[in-house]
Design a protein around this motif. Structure first.
Motif, PDB file in Angstrom:
ATOM      1  N   ASN A 103       6.864  -7.614 -16.830  1.00 63.73           N
ATOM      2  CA  ASN A 103       5.798  -6.880 -16.147  1.00 63.73           C
ATOM      3  C   ASN A 103       5.918  -6.982 -14.629  1.00 63.73           C
ATOM      4  N   THR A 106       8.932  -4.739 -13.616  1.00 64.05           N
ATOM      5  CA  THR A 106       8.844  -3.302 -13.871  1.00 64.05           C
ATOM      6  C   THR A 106       7.609  -2.640 -13.287  1.00 64.05           C
ATOM      7  N   THR A 107       6.695  -3.411 -12.751  1.00 66.83           N
ATOM      8  CA  THR A 107       5.487  -2.829 -12.159  1.00 66.83           C
ATOM      9  C   THR A 107       5.863  -2.128 -10.863  1.00 66.83           C
ATOM     10  N   THR A 108       5.472  -0.868 -10.786  1.00 72.82           N
ATOM     11  CA  THR A 108       5.753  -0.131  -9.554  1.00 72.82           C
ATOM     12  C   THR A 108       4.727  -0.491  -8.490  1.00 72.82           C
ATOM     13  N   LYS A 109       5.199  -0.536  -7.266  1.00 77.79           N
ATOM     14  CA  LYS A 109       4.324  -0.927  -6.154  1.00 77.79           C
ATOM     15  C   LYS A 109       4.016   0.249  -5.281  1.00 77.79           C
TER      16      LYS A 109
END
Length: 109
Positions: A103, A106-109
């Motif tokens: 997570n 792969t979490t986009t910011k």
């Protein structure tokens, strides 16, 4: 690269963990395990599950008992051994750590 092959490999990587989790707290026969996996969209076939159950039994993580059935031949019910319960506990911790790590990555910011 074939996306279906990659998705199948991802499912295969967590199949043992899912089977042990399904058996946590309740004995089940192979068809019940298979149905639980299918209900979860794991797309598993009988030819995959039986060798895996045998491997888990041979590793000391599962045991089984035969039980008569009113609707056909006797059924083999699988259950976690004490070793299997400890193994599952470790896998739960590992899964939580892995899920958190994935997570984060792969979490986009």
């Amino acid at each position: 690269m074939n996306i279906e092959n990659t998705k199948a490999q991802m499912r295969k990587g967590v199949l043992e963990y899912c089977i042990l989790s399904i058996l946590n707290g309740e004995d089940k026969y192979a068809s019940e395990i298979l149905n639980a996996l299918k209900d979860a969209k794991m797309l598993v076939v009988e030819g995959t599950i039986y060798p895996l159950l045998t491997r888990l039994k041979n590793a000391g993580l599962l045991n089984y008992r035969w039980e008569e059935s009113t609707s056909g031949p006797p059924r083999k019910y699988y259950m976690l051994t004490e070793t299997g319960k400890l193994f599952l506990k470790e896998l739960n911790t590992t899964w939580d750590e892995l899920r958190n790590a994935v997570n984060l990555v792969t979490t986009t910011k």
